[in-house]
Design a protein around this motif. Structure first.
Motif, PDB file in Angstrom:
ATOM      1  N   ASN A   1       0.815  -1.210   0.000  1.00 45.07           N
ATOM      2  CA  ASN A   1       0.000   0.000   0.000  1.00 45.07           C
ATOM      3  C   ASN A   1       0.850   1.261   0.000  1.00 45.07           C
ATOM      4  O   ASN A   1       0.470   2.283  -0.566  1.00 45.07           O
ATOM      5  N   GLU A   2       2.009   1.207   0.643  1.00 44.55           N
ATOM      6  CA  GLU A   2       2.864   2.390   0.721  1.00 44.55           C
ATOM      7  C   GLU A   2       3.361   2.804  -0.658  1.00 44.55           C
ATOM      8  O   GLU A   2       3.530   3.995  -0.930  1.00 44.55           O
ATOM      9  N   ALA A   3       3.603   1.831  -1.541  1.00 49.17           N
ATOM     10  CA  ALA A   3       4.050   2.163  -2.896  1.00 49.17           C
ATOM     11  C   ALA A   3       3.001   2.978  -3.631  1.00 49.17           C
ATOM     12  O   ALA A   3       3.329   3.924  -4.360  1.00 49.17           O
ATOM     13  N   VAL A   4       1.743   2.623  -3.453  1.00 48.63           N
ATOM     14  CA  VAL A   4       0.661   3.363  -4.100  1.00 48.63           C
ATOM     15  C   VAL A   4       0.604   4.787  -3.575  1.00 48.63           C
ATOM     16  O   VAL A   4       0.479   5.756  -4.337  1.00 48.63           O
ATOM     17  N   ASP A   5       0.711   4.948  -2.261  1.00 47.23           N
ATOM     18  CA  ASP A   5       0.654   6.280  -1.661  1.00 47.23           C
ATOM     19  C   ASP A   5       1.836   7.128  -2.110  1.00 47.23           C
ATOM     20  O   ASP A   5       1.670   8.292  -2.478  1.00 47.23           O
ATOM     21  N   GLN A   6       3.035   6.558  -2.095  1.00 46.97           N
ATOM     22  CA  GLN A   6       4.225   7.313  -2.491  1.00 46.97           C
ATOM     23  C   GLN A   6       4.136   7.756  -3.943  1.00 46.97           C
ATOM     24  O   GLN A   6       4.310   8.939  -4.260  1.00 46.97           O
ATOM     25  N   LEU A   7       3.855   6.820  -4.825  1.00 45.56           N
ATOM     26  CA  LEU A   7       3.870   7.113  -6.253  1.00 45.56           C
ATOM     27  C   LEU A   7       2.758   8.084  -6.644  1.00 45.56           C
ATOM     28  O   LEU A   7       2.985   9.028  -7.408  1.00 45.56           O
ATOM     29  N   SER A   8       1.565   7.872  -6.122  1.00 47.90           N
ATOM     30  CA  SER A   8       0.444   8.751  -6.485  1.00 47.90           C
ATOM     31  C   SER A   8       0.677  10.174  -6.002  1.00 47.90           C
ATOM     32  O   SER A   8       0.385  11.135  -6.722  1.00 47.90           O
ATOM     33  N   LYS A   9       1.243  10.335  -4.805  1.00 47.84           N
ATOM     34  CA  LYS A   9       1.472  11.688  -4.285  1.00 47.84           C
ATOM     35  C   LYS A   9       2.644  12.363  -4.976  1.00 47.84           C
ATOM     36  O   LYS A   9       2.627  13.579  -5.189  1.00 47.84           O
ATOM     37  N   PHE A  10       3.688  11.608  -5.332  1.00 46.22           N
ATOM     38  CA  PHE A  10       4.773  12.200  -6.115  1.00 46.22           C
ATOM     39  C   PHE A  10       4.249  12.664  -7.470  1.00 46.22           C
ATOM     40  O   PHE A  10       4.558  13.783  -7.925  1.00 46.22           O
ATOM     41  N   ASP A  11       3.471  11.810  -8.127  1.00 46.90           N
ATOM     42  CA  ASP A  11       2.946  12.153  -9.445  1.00 46.90           C
ATOM     43  C   ASP A  11       2.023  13.357  -9.366  1.00 46.90           C
ATOM     44  O   ASP A  11       2.116  14.283 -10.189  1.00 46.90           O
ATOM     45  N   ARG A  12       1.143  13.389  -8.360  1.00 46.50           N
ATOM     46  CA  ARG A  12       0.209  14.498  -8.226  1.00 46.50           C
ATOM     47  C   ARG A  12       0.926  15.793  -7.873  1.00 46.50           C
ATOM     48  O   ARG A  12       0.608  16.868  -8.408  1.00 46.50           O
ATOM     49  N   ALA A  13       1.928  15.725  -6.981  1.00 44.76           N
ATOM     50  CA  ALA A  13       2.654  16.929  -6.589  1.00 44.76           C
ATOM     51  C   ALA A  13       3.422  17.515  -7.772  1.00 44.76           C
ATOM     52  O   ALA A  13       3.440  18.744  -7.967  1.00 44.76           O
ATOM     53  N   LEU A  14       4.056  16.670  -8.565  1.00 46.05           N
ATOM     54  CA  LEU A  14       4.782  17.175  -9.731  1.00 46.05           C
ATOM     55  C   LEU A  14       3.830  17.820 -10.730  1.00 46.05           C
ATOM     56  O   LEU A  14       4.139  18.875 -11.310  1.00 46.05           O
ATOM     57  N   ARG A  15       2.679  17.228 -10.936  1.00 41.37           N
ATOM     58  CA  ARG A  15       1.723  17.799 -11.884  1.00 41.37           C
ATOM     59  C   ARG A  15       1.150  19.120 -11.375  1.00 41.37           C
ATOM     60  O   ARG A  15       0.935  20.053 -12.158  1.00 41.37           O
ATOM     61  N   ASP A  16       0.897  19.206 -10.079  1.00 47.83           N
ATOM     62  CA  ASP A  16       0.286  20.413  -9.526  1.00 47.83           C
ATOM     63  C   ASP A  16       1.276  21.552  -9.374  1.00 47.83           C
ATOM     64  O   ASP A  16       0.943  22.720  -9.622  1.00 47.83           O
ATOM     65  N   PHE A  17       2.502  21.234  -8.939  1.00 50.33           N
ATOM     66  CA  PHE A  17       3.442  22.287  -8.571  1.00 50.33           C
ATOM     67  C   PHE A  17       4.405  22.668  -9.685  1.00 50.33           C
ATOM     68  O   PHE A  17       5.049  23.716  -9.606  1.00 50.33           O
ATOM     69  N   SER A  18       4.548  21.825 -10.724  1.00 53.67           N
ATOM     70  CA  SER A  18       5.489  22.162 -11.791  1.00 53.67           C
ATOM     71  C   SER A  18       4.882  23.033 -12.867  1.00 53.67           C
ATOM     72  O   SER A  18       5.558  23.408 -13.822  1.00 53.67           O
ATOM     73  N   SER A  19       3.604  23.380 -12.717  1.00 52.00           N
ATOM     74  CA  SER A  19       2.952  24.258 -13.689  1.00 52.00           C
ATOM     75  C   SER A  19       1.878  25.053 -12.976  1.00 52.00           C
ATOM     76  O   SER A  19       1.189  24.544 -12.091  1.00 52.00           O
ATOM     77  N   ALA A  20       1.749  26.311 -13.355  1.00 50.92           N
ATOM     78  CA  ALA A  20       0.741  27.166 -12.725  1.00 50.92           C
ATOM     79  C   ALA A  20      -0.668  26.697 -13.044  1.00 50.92           C
ATOM     80  O   ALA A  20      -1.598  26.911 -12.262  1.00 50.92           O
ATOM     81  N   SER A  21      -0.855  26.042 -14.191  1.00 49.65           N
ATOM     82  CA  SER A  21      -2.185  25.583 -14.577  1.00 49.65           C
ATOM     83  C   SER A  21      -2.552  24.247 -13.966  1.00 49.65           C
ATOM     84  O   SER A  21      -3.667  23.770 -14.135  1.00 49.65           O
ATOM     85  N   GLY A  22      -1.605  23.605 -13.243  1.00 52.08           N
ATOM     86  CA  GLY A  22      -1.881  22.304 -12.649  1.00 52.08           C
ATOM     87  C   GLY A  22      -1.794  21.150 -13.619  1.00 52.08           C
ATOM     88  O   GLY A  22      -2.205  20.042 -13.310  1.00 52.08           O
TER      89      GLY A  22
END
Length: 666
Positions: free
Chosen positions: A584-605
């Motif tokens: 379960n930890e792999a899912v949490d780590q990967l999903s949050k890394f992916d979401r954070a990069l998508r949200d924070f690496s661009s102003a449009s999300g």
């Protein structure tokens, strides 16, 4: 309010559709932006058909199946709306549509199958739909649909009104204020307090707090005649006084000599007795059995990970045990006589149409089996739900048919999930970028790869394994030390670069080279990465491998810093490094890394996300390879490599068939 509703055949034929807003009609008309097409392409084809809700471009999409007629019912609405009646709507229209038009639908599905059997082209089944007049066949369905929708909307509106009605307030009798200073001041419900009452309440609170403090202090002071006083007296005993004079510990009779210190020096570059530097054992850095192979084109490819199963876990033994159990054959008893998956097929017998009730115990056993393989619980739930949805309504006859159907359904689902939708050939991507034509005034940028992940998963070690693979293919590699936080991170990469340089010198087939770009600690990682790429461009490096500091997925400031590195440098690949040991930890780590990069690496999300995964410690899990399934399910991105040892050659590629074989192994 709904935006769109449609009824389609799984072959791609739209039987009926309705768009309720002009925006939804335009979106559906455009194949690239249609939410329904996105659902089919990104969810159903990839085997993620057990998601509760799919969201795309501001739309929330729900769906359901009728497997016996191969129908898909889809409803799309604005994501911000909380439509509680959508599931009821899908259930109602599914039941009514099948009941009203079942003869026509049966004939249509039979004709589609007949065309498929005759023609090898997939377009033939779609062209067959042109001979069917759906508008005439489903005449009157619009009125039925409108009536059902209007009834559910009215019901939902009444429920909202009933919830919003004010509740009569029952006033409790007020309690008269107490004059006891040891109790809390009482506040009447709505009656205003005068200045005298306020001051009295404040004074009562102060007295209470002062009394508590005095009682605690007095308790400690007055305990001198009890245990505390004895303890204080005992401090003055001679034994206690002697204990206070502490002497230094002696580890030997005398101080260590220089010769003793030399024997404790295990550094690899220390001089020997004749003053010469001791060389690193190059053979210890590689494993001859793990070396990859060179193809006819001269490219060095890492080995495939191969799953070797025991005899008791073979497919034939697996099916035989299940079949013998179903027929009541006697077998020698042993622990777990049928395995987790073997017991699944023994539950279903006879010739019938499968229903949810029939499949419930089967899917539960299947879920338990996947979880034992280290698949995350929520992923196992969704996979089993998807398999169940594909089996409901299927006609089976006899145990062997059931065995084949259930096993094939699970195997197909796992294969769809694990099959990458993007290329995993990194060498091809590098060569394509380096060989693409550029204007004479423009200088070519090197191919850049960023390695991200949580603390302690082995990013630096496996980065060096990837570097060894690139050097063997003749690339000139620059490693950027962008972990400016962890002590020893730069020194660790320096040792790897030294070892890789020695391996290059000792290998006649290695044409590439490696250097380290580092600026010490405490610097901005994004700036160092940018400088490294600029340095690599000016000095004709082919690839830049960027090592980043490990960070927890919930640490927003550190995730913003990582997103800044990605946004500033726009790397060609973002590889998430994760462990094979976690579920379960792999899912949490990967999903949050992916979401954070998508949200924070661009102003449009809509910034960059994870492009691929590298799973470490693969050699420790045997056939419990569920982390690969969980990671691929979360992002839809492929696993590029797996690390399976301590040398630079311990890197493997994954084949989908091998992973599916390990997951199904009993």
């Amino acid at each position: 309010m709904l935006d769109h509703c449609s009824i389609s055949h799984k072959g791609g034929v739209v039987l009926w559709s309705r768009s309720f807003t002009p925006t939804a009609a335009e979106a559906v008309a455009s194949p690239s932006s249609s939410p329904v097409n996105s659902l089919i392409r990104e969810v159903l084809i990839e085997g993620r058909n057990a998601e509760e809700k799919y969201e795309k471009d501001g739309y929330a999409i729900r769906w359901t199946f009728v497997n016996e007629l191969e129908l898909i019912f889809v409803v799309a609405y604005q994501r911000i709306l909380q439509l509680t009646y959508v599931e009821d709507l899908l259930s109602a229209i599914k039941a009514l549509f099948v009941k009203l038009f079942e003869p026509f639908l049966t004939s249509f599905v039979a004709s589609v199958h007949a065309v498929r059997n005759r023609a090898a082209s997939a377009k033939a089944s779609v062209m067959a739909s042109q001979t069917w007049d759906f508008a005439k066949a489903f005449e009157g369905w619009d009125k039925v649909f409108d009536k059902v929708l209007r009834g559910l909307e009215d019901k939902a509106a009444q429920e909202r009104k009933s919830k919003s009605r004010p509740i009569a307030r029952v006033e409790e009798p007020s309690t008269p204020p107490s004059d006891d200073a040891s109790t809390d001041p009482t506040v009447q419900s709505d009656a205003p307090l005068d200045e005298e009452a306020i001051s009295r309440n404040v004074q009562a609170l102060k007295n209470r707090l002062r009394g508590k403090g005095r009682r605690r202090g007095v308790g400690r002071l007055e305990s001198g005649s009890g245990r505390d006083s004895h303890a204080s007296d005992s401090d003055n005993t001679p034994s206690k006084k002697r204990a206070k004079t502490k002497t230094g510990r002696k580890w030997g009779d005398e101080a260590p000599t220089e010769a003793d210190m030399a024997t404790l020096d295990f550094s690899s570059d220390k001089p020997d007795t004749e003053g010469r530097s001791t060389a690193v054992d190059v053979k210890a850095l590689v494993d001859e059995h793990s070396l990859g192979v060179r193809g006819q084109d001269g490219l060095y490819e890492v080995k495939d990970w191969e799953f070797s199963k025991d005899g008791d876990g073979s497919d034939s033994d697996f099916i035989t045990r299940a079949l013998q159990s179903q027929q009541g054959a006697k077998q020698p008893e042993k622990s777990g006589s049928m395995g987790a998956l073997g017991s699944i097929f023994a539950r279903l017998t006879g010739s019938k149409v499968l229903s949810d009730t029939d499949l419930l115990p089967v899917l539960d056993s299947m879920k338990q089996h996947l979880m034992k393989k280290n698949v995350a619980k929520e992923i196992a739930d969704k996979i089993c739900e998807g398999v169940g949805e594909g089996l409901v309504g299927k006609k089976v006859g006899g145990f062997q048919t059931i065995n084949a159907i259930v096993r094939q359904a699970l195997s197909t689902s796992l294969t769809q999930i694990l099959t990458p939708n993007t290329s995993t050939d990194v060498l091809l991507s590098i060569r394509t970028k380096l060989s693409s034509p550029l204007p004479s005034t423009q200088q070519r940028l090197p191919y850049s790869i960023v390695f991200v992940g949580v603390n302690g998963v082995g990013k630096s070690t496996n980065l060096s394994k990837v570097c060894f693979w690139l050097i063997q293919n003749g690339f000139k590699v620059l490693i950027a030390a962008c972990d400016t936080f962890r002590s020893g991170a730069v020194e660790q990469l320096r040792v790897h670069v030294r070892n890789l340089s020695m391996l290059k010198e000792s290998s006649p087939n290695s044409k590439g080279g490696v250097e380290l770009y580092e600026r010490g600690y405490g610097k901005d990682a994004a700036g160092i990465a940018k400088e490294a790429i600029s340095y690599a461009k000016d000095n004709d490096f082919d690839v830049v491998l960027i090592d980043t500091a490990g960070r927890m997925q919930d640490n927003e400031p550190l995730m913003r810093a990582l997103a800044k590195l990605v946004a500033t440098n726009n790397p060609d690949k973002i590889i998430f490094v994760g462990e094979a040991l976690v579920g379960n930890e792999a899912v949490d780590q990967l999903s949050k890394f992916d979401r954070a990069l998508r949200d924070f690496s661009s102003a449009s999300g809509k910034g960059r996300g994870i492009d691929g995964m590298l799973v470490t410690k693969w050699d420790t899990v045997d056939d419990k390879v569920g982390a690969a399934l969980s990671m691929t399910y979360v992002t839809g991105q492929p696993i590029i490599f797996v690390g399976c040892g301590q040398t630079y050659t311990d890197l493997r590629q994954l084949r989908v068939s091998n992973v599916v074989q390990a997951l199904l192994n009993d």
